[in-house]
Design an enzyme around this catalytic site. Structure first.
Site, PDB file in Angstrom:
ATOM      1  N   PRO A  49       2.681  11.701  -9.537  1.00 57.02           N
ATOM      2  CA  PRO A  49       1.444  12.369  -9.914  1.00 57.02           C
ATOM      3  C   PRO A  49       0.839  13.139  -8.734  1.00 57.02           C
ATOM      4  O   PRO A  49       0.954  12.702  -7.591  1.00 57.02           O
ATOM      5  CB  PRO A  49       0.504  11.226 -10.317  1.00 57.02           C
ATOM      6  CG  PRO A  49       1.349  10.037 -10.469  1.00 57.02           C
ATOM      7  CD  PRO A  49       2.607  10.254  -9.702  1.00 57.02           C
ATOM      8  N   GLY A  50       0.260  14.263  -9.023  1.00 58.68           N
ATOM      9  CA  GLY A  50      -0.479  15.002  -8.014  1.00 58.68           C
ATOM     10  C   GLY A  50       0.352  15.908  -7.135  1.00 58.68           C
ATOM     11  O   GLY A  50      -0.132  16.488  -6.177  1.00 58.68           O
ATOM     12  N   THR A  51       1.653  16.069  -7.455  1.00 57.17           N
ATOM     13  CA  THR A  51       2.488  16.911  -6.610  1.00 57.17           C
ATOM     14  C   THR A  51       2.459  18.373  -7.048  1.00 57.17           C
ATOM     15  O   THR A  51       3.073  19.213  -6.406  1.00 57.17           O
ATOM     16  CB  THR A  51       3.943  16.424  -6.617  1.00 57.17           C
ATOM     17  OG1 THR A  51       4.307  16.109  -7.959  1.00 57.17           O
ATOM     18  CG2 THR A  51       4.094  15.187  -5.758  1.00 57.17           C
TER      19      THR A  51
ATOM     20  N   THR B 290       1.721  20.345 -13.068  1.00 56.59           N
ATOM     21  CA  THR B 290       0.910  21.143 -13.980  1.00 56.59           C
ATOM     22  C   THR B 290       0.628  22.513 -13.374  1.00 56.59           C
ATOM     23  O   THR B 290       0.707  23.545 -14.048  1.00 56.59           O
ATOM     24  CB  THR B 290      -0.423  20.422 -14.258  1.00 56.59           C
ATOM     25  OG1 THR B 290      -0.133  19.081 -14.634  1.00 56.59           O
ATOM     26  CG2 THR B 290      -1.193  21.101 -15.354  1.00 56.59           C
TER      27      THR B 290
ATOM     28  N   HIS C 106      -9.991 -11.507  12.717  1.00 61.88           N
ATOM     29  CA  HIS C 106      -8.890 -11.170  11.811  1.00 61.88           C
ATOM     30  C   HIS C 106      -8.342  -9.777  12.151  1.00 61.88           C
ATOM     31  O   HIS C 106      -7.135  -9.602  12.339  1.00 61.88           O
ATOM     32  CB  HIS C 106      -9.401 -11.241  10.361  1.00 61.88           C
ATOM     33  CG  HIS C 106      -8.386 -10.910   9.324  1.00 61.88           C
ATOM     34  ND1 HIS C 106      -7.809 -11.852   8.513  1.00 61.88           N
ATOM     35  CD2 HIS C 106      -7.839  -9.728   8.956  1.00 61.88           C
ATOM     36  CE1 HIS C 106      -6.960 -11.272   7.696  1.00 61.88           C
ATOM     37  NE2 HIS C 106      -6.959  -9.981   7.936  1.00 61.88           N
ATOM     38  N   GLU C 107      -9.240  -8.803  12.254  1.00 65.04           N
ATOM     39  CA  GLU C 107      -8.782  -7.427  12.495  1.00 65.04           C
ATOM     40  C   GLU C 107      -8.175  -7.283  13.888  1.00 65.04           C
ATOM     41  O   GLU C 107      -7.133  -6.645  14.052  1.00 65.04           O
ATOM     42  CB  GLU C 107      -9.940  -6.432  12.322  1.00 65.04           C
ATOM     43  CG  GLU C 107     -10.472  -6.347  10.891  1.00 65.04           C
ATOM     44  CD  GLU C 107      -9.395  -6.098   9.848  1.00 65.04           C
ATOM     45  OE1 GLU C 107      -8.402  -5.398  10.166  1.00 65.04           O
ATOM     46  OE2 GLU C 107      -9.533  -6.610   8.713  1.00 65.04           O
TER      47      GLU C 107
ATOM     48  N   HIS D 162      -4.655  -8.441  13.796  1.00 69.75           N
ATOM     49  CA  HIS D 162      -3.695  -7.416  13.368  1.00 69.75           C
ATOM     50  C   HIS D 162      -3.401  -6.451  14.517  1.00 69.75           C
ATOM     51  O   HIS D 162      -2.248  -6.127  14.801  1.00 69.75           O
ATOM     52  CB  HIS D 162      -4.281  -6.571  12.230  1.00 69.75           C
ATOM     53  CG  HIS D 162      -4.308  -7.237  10.890  1.00 69.75           C
ATOM     54  ND1 HIS D 162      -3.197  -7.773  10.308  1.00 69.75           N
ATOM     55  CD2 HIS D 162      -5.323  -7.404  10.003  1.00 69.75           C
ATOM     56  CE1 HIS D 162      -3.528  -8.260   9.113  1.00 69.75           C
ATOM     57  NE2 HIS D 162      -4.819  -8.056   8.905  1.00 69.75           N
TER      58      HIS D 162
ATOM     59  N   ASP E  21      -2.865  -9.081   2.697  1.00 60.57           N
ATOM     60  CA  ASP E  21      -1.834  -9.068   3.744  1.00 60.57           C
ATOM     61  C   ASP E  21      -0.615  -9.876   3.303  1.00 60.57           C
ATOM     62  O   ASP E  21       0.528  -9.442   3.436  1.00 60.57           O
ATOM     63  CB  ASP E  21      -2.365  -9.701   5.044  1.00 60.57           C
ATOM     64  CG  ASP E  21      -3.552  -8.947   5.615  1.00 60.57           C
ATOM     65  OD1 ASP E  21      -3.677  -7.749   5.331  1.00 60.57           O
ATOM     66  OD2 ASP E  21      -4.347  -9.583   6.345  1.00 60.57           O
TER      67      ASP E  21
HETATM   68  P1  ADP Z   1       0.595  16.868 -11.322  1.00 60.81           P
HETATM   69  O1  ADP Z   1       0.581  17.657 -12.596  1.00 60.81           O
HETATM   70  O2  ADP Z   1       1.903  16.899 -10.624  1.00 60.81           O
HETATM   71  O3  ADP Z   1       0.075  15.488 -11.464  1.00 60.81           O
HETATM   72  P2  ADP Z   1      -1.373  18.775 -10.637  1.00 60.81           P
HETATM   73  O4  ADP Z   1      -0.626  20.029 -10.772  1.00 60.81           O
HETATM   74  O5  ADP Z   1      -2.237  18.416 -11.795  1.00 60.81           O
HETATM   75  O6  ADP Z   1      -0.407  17.589 -10.321  1.00 60.81           O
HETATM   76  O7  ADP Z   1      -2.226  18.828  -9.312  1.00 60.81           O
HETATM   77  C1  ADP Z   1      -3.587  18.545  -9.281  1.00 60.81           C
HETATM   78  C2  ADP Z   1      -4.290  19.422  -8.276  1.00 60.81           C
HETATM   79  O8  ADP Z   1      -3.838  19.156  -6.967  1.00 60.81           O
HETATM   80  C3  ADP Z   1      -4.019  20.890  -8.483  1.00 60.81           C
HETATM   81  O9  ADP Z   1      -4.942  21.442  -9.372  1.00 60.81           O
HETATM   82  C4  ADP Z   1      -4.160  21.463  -7.099  1.00 60.81           C
HETATM   83  O10 ADP Z   1      -5.502  21.705  -6.780  1.00 60.81           O
HETATM   84  C5  ADP Z   1      -3.676  20.338  -6.216  1.00 60.81           C
HETATM   85  N1  ADP Z   1      -2.256  20.494  -5.893  1.00 60.81           N
HETATM   86  C6  ADP Z   1      -1.274  19.652  -6.241  1.00 60.81           C
HETATM   87  N2  ADP Z   1      -0.096  20.065  -5.756  1.00 60.81           N
HETATM   88  C7  ADP Z   1      -0.326  21.199  -5.110  1.00 60.81           C
HETATM   89  C8  ADP Z   1       0.512  22.121  -4.403  1.00 60.81           C
HETATM   90  N3  ADP Z   1       1.837  21.903  -4.277  1.00 60.81           N
HETATM   91  N4  ADP Z   1      -0.049  23.195  -3.847  1.00 60.81           N
HETATM   92  C9  ADP Z   1      -1.377  23.401  -3.965  1.00 60.81           C
HETATM   93  N5  ADP Z   1      -2.208  22.589  -4.610  1.00 60.81           N
HETATM   94  C10 ADP Z   1      -1.708  21.488  -5.183  1.00 60.81           C
HETATM   95 ZN    ZN Z   2      -5.809  -8.389   7.120  1.00 61.29          ZN
HETATM   96 MG    MG Z   3      -0.505  17.054 -14.264  1.00 60.47          MG
END
Ligand code: ADP
Ligand code: ZN
Ligand code: MG
Length: 628
Positions: free
Chosen positions: A215-217, A220, A434-435, A438, A512
């Site tokens: 996701p987020g790459t 779309t 603790h920190e 680490h 951890d």
């Molecule tokens: P996916 O569909 O793979 O989950 P999206 O295309 O919906 O990811 O990405 C969400 C947002 O993140 C986009 O609208 C854009 O703003 C940003 N984004 C993601 N990938 C890129 C990329 N390769 N280049 C520029 N912006 C990106």
């Molecule tokens: Zn810890």
């Molecule tokens: Mg998407």
């Protein structure tokens, strides 16, 4: 059956009328709410006078301008207990009032309540409104849900829930860091723009392209950019929207979508989360889902039903191609698979440049440095990061984004919102130990990533955090590095244990320990890094495909299972002993660092190493610095 208003009226009118009278009745019986436990039994006026004569009446409350009374009297038939009766009085009876007063009977008169009347009127209105509202709501639900339950009433044609954008306005320039995917997709743009070029020499234009990536790459975004570059409309729908409760709805949506697309060809159809419909059929516990299968079948039928040169290209996105039904991947369907991976450091820089276009950056800002600080960030994370930084800048009333805001935004994207620091207390000291635990273990073990900073400012779920600079884009991790990470992750618990004692250790190490166990287990079962030898005993995890998982469970015997457990335990035990030894050996140093941390809340990596080096030798770490 044709839906008609006559039918509705026929059924609802009687309900409304009956309801109205019930409502009216409930609201207009005025003295029913006298606040006493009125028995609400009636008594005739004559009998009331008898009771009065007999001296049994103790109180009279007048209602309705003296036309009704609630009478409290002693009942001889019920052990002389007090009872309440309702009596209708023959009009205004002034002599009755004077007689009651003469007899010293408690008398009260309740005026006709105007507000009551108003509420009554409102109430009278309210009931039908409620009912009509209810009816309306019901119909809206059934009709509007694109052929949901309303299908049964054949409420016209289903309105599919797909989106259509005539112009996406997104170009390939807006997508960065995914060059290979972009190159392949540029060809798709040509298919849409100049199909003759391919059909003239007899080439079949592919119908479907599958984008695979986390996701987020930018999947779309890429699909939209294709539509934008080719100047064609963009139809999109999410796979999860196909899958409805009612069998047949998804299939009819697919039909509608393709129909609309054909009317608007050339165009792009984008199906997000195609795994929601496109999973292998007949799998899963309970034999799978009829609705999903019907939808998938419809999708396959539609894809087969048009020729490659109609100018429709279907782009689908998923983050797991492995669960897709093989029928989807056959030639003539989604025969092209393009993987969209998280960007490397160069890609991150390019993505940052894209998203920095419309932002005000201070001249000191180095996108380069940000790209280096953010291994593992996807395009969406980076976009989010710059946006967070811009928001922080506005909140701090600065003119332009500076490195300070970017650093805070990175922390926030990774670890969540900043909380307020604890006041100095025993638990704050414990968290500090603790920190520092680490951080000191991480610093003194050579194979461990270097400390970036230690902080007691809470973030997200964590009360304190130790940040390490990960080695950039390292794809191969050695055994000693994993062991170092396990020891480092145990450093927190080790410090609690050594400093505060066995009985005082806290739940703070829960996360951890979970990581530690995961790493140790993978060493044994996947990477062949234990005494069990170079065996792969488990395939990579993360399979959510319940049915298939169950069938393939027993990859190894019970005996191997218990030996795996033994190996995992011995790896963790060994690392824990290492951590505890480091804590014991550096007690004075640790006490000093804890005092400093409590005072300053945050210690950065360089300062930390500086102090450590005053006490003991700090091993040199190899950090790979990527070239951009
Ligand atoms: P996916 O569909 O793979 O989950 P999206 O295309 O919906 O990811 O990405 C969400 C947002 O993140 C986009 O609208 C854009 O703003 C940003 N984004 C993601 N990938 C890129 C990329 N390769 N280049 C520029 N912006 C990106
Ligand atoms: Zn810890
Ligand atoms: Mg998407």
């Amino acid at each position: 059956m044709k839906f008609s208003w006559r039918v509705i009226l026929l059924w609802t009118l009687p309900i409304l009328v009956i309801g109205f009278f019930f409502w009216q009745g409930a609201f207009s019986s005025a003295p029913a709410d006298v606040g006493r436990n009125t028995a609400n039994t009636r008594m005739t006026y004559g009998r009331f006078l008898d009771y009065l004569d007999a001296g049994r009446v103790t109180a009279v409350d007048l209602y309705d301008g003296g036309r009704t009374a609630i009478v409290e009297a002693v009942d001889p038939e019920l052990d002389n207990r007090l009872q309440h009766w309702r009596v209708d009085l023959p009009g205004n009876a002034p002599e009755l009032v004077s007689r009651l007063r003469a007899m010293d009977i408690s008398l009260d008169s309740h005026p006709i309540r105007n507000d009551g009347a108003l509420w009554g009127a409102l109430g009278n209105l309210l009931f039908p409104l409620l009912l009509i509202g209810g009816l309306f709501f019901l119909f809206r639900r059934s009709g509007g849900a694109a052929g949901g339950p309303g299908q049964a009433m054949s409420f016209g044609k289903s309105r599919a829930r797909f989106m259509m954008e005539a112009k996406t306005g997104i170009m390939f320039d807006d997508v960065a860091g995914v060059d290979e995917a972009k190159e392949e997709l540029e060809e798709v743009v040509t298919f849409l723009k100049k199909p003759e070029r391919f059909t003239a020499i007899g080439a079949r234009i592919p119908k479907g392209v599958l984008l695979v990536g986390p996701p987020g790459t930018g999947k779309t975004l890429l699909a939209k950019a294709i539509a934008g570059e080719a100047g064609v409309p963009f139809f999109s729908i999410s796979g999860s929207e196909f899958v409805e409760m009612f069998v047949g709805v998804g299939a009819s949506r697919v039909r509608d979508l393709f129909k609309k697309a054909k009317e608007n060809a050339p165009c792009i159809i984008f199906i997000d989360e195609i795994d929601a419909v496109g999973r292998q059929r007949g799998a899963g516990i309970g034999g799978g889902n009829d609705e999903r299968e019907q939808t998938l079948n419809q999708l396959l039928t539609e894809m087969d039903g048009f020729e490659g040169n109609t100018g429709i290209i279907i782009i689908a996105a998923t983050n797991r191609a492995d669960v897709l039904d093989s029928a989807l991947l056959r030639p003539g369907r989604f025969d092209r698979q393009i993987s969209v991976d998280p960007p490397d450091v160069k890609g991150r820089l390019e993505i940052l440049e894209v998203h920095a276009r419309n932002k005000k950056l201070a001249p000191e800002i180095s996108l380069d440095a940000i790209a280096r600080r953010t291994p593992g960030f996807t395009g969406a994370d980076l976009a989010n990061l710059l946006n967070e930084a811009a928001i922080l800048t506005a909140r701090r009333r600065k003119e332009a984004i500076t490195m300070g805001e970017v650093d805070d935004a990175v922390d926030r994207v990774i670890a969540g919102m900043e909380g307020t620091p604890l006041v100095d207390s025993k638990s704050k000291r414990l968290i500090a130990y603790h920190e520092i635990g680490h951080a000191i273990v991480g610093t003194l073990i050579k194979a461990h990533d270097p400390v970036q900073k230690v902080t007691l400012i809470p973030r997200g779920q964590a009360q304190g955090l130790t940040w390490f600079t990960p080695n950039e884009e390292q794809t191969l991790i050695s055994r000693s590095q994993i062991l170092a990470r396990i020891a480092g992750a145990l450093g927190g618990r080790a410090a609690e244990d050594i400093i505060f004692g066995d009985a005082e250790v806290t739940t703070g190490a829960g996360n951890d320990l979970q990581q530690v166990t995961g790493m140790a287990r993978q060493m044994v079962t996947r990477f062949g890094m234990s005494d069990l030898g170079p065996l792969s005993l488990e395939s990579s995890q993360g399979e959510v495909f319940l049915g298939r998982d169950w069938l393939q469970r027993s990859e190894y015997s019970e005996e191997i299972a218990s030996r795996i457990d033994g190996q995992v335990r011995s790896i963790v035990e060994h690392a824990y002993n290492t951590s505890k030894q480091i804590i014991r050996d550096n007690r004075a140093l640790i006490d000093r660092l804890v005092d400093l941390l409590i005072e300053k809340e945050t210690i950065n990596g360089d300062e930390f190493r500086q102090i450590v080096s005053e006490y003991t030798a700090v091993p040199e770490k190899e950090q790979f610095v990527p070239q951009i």
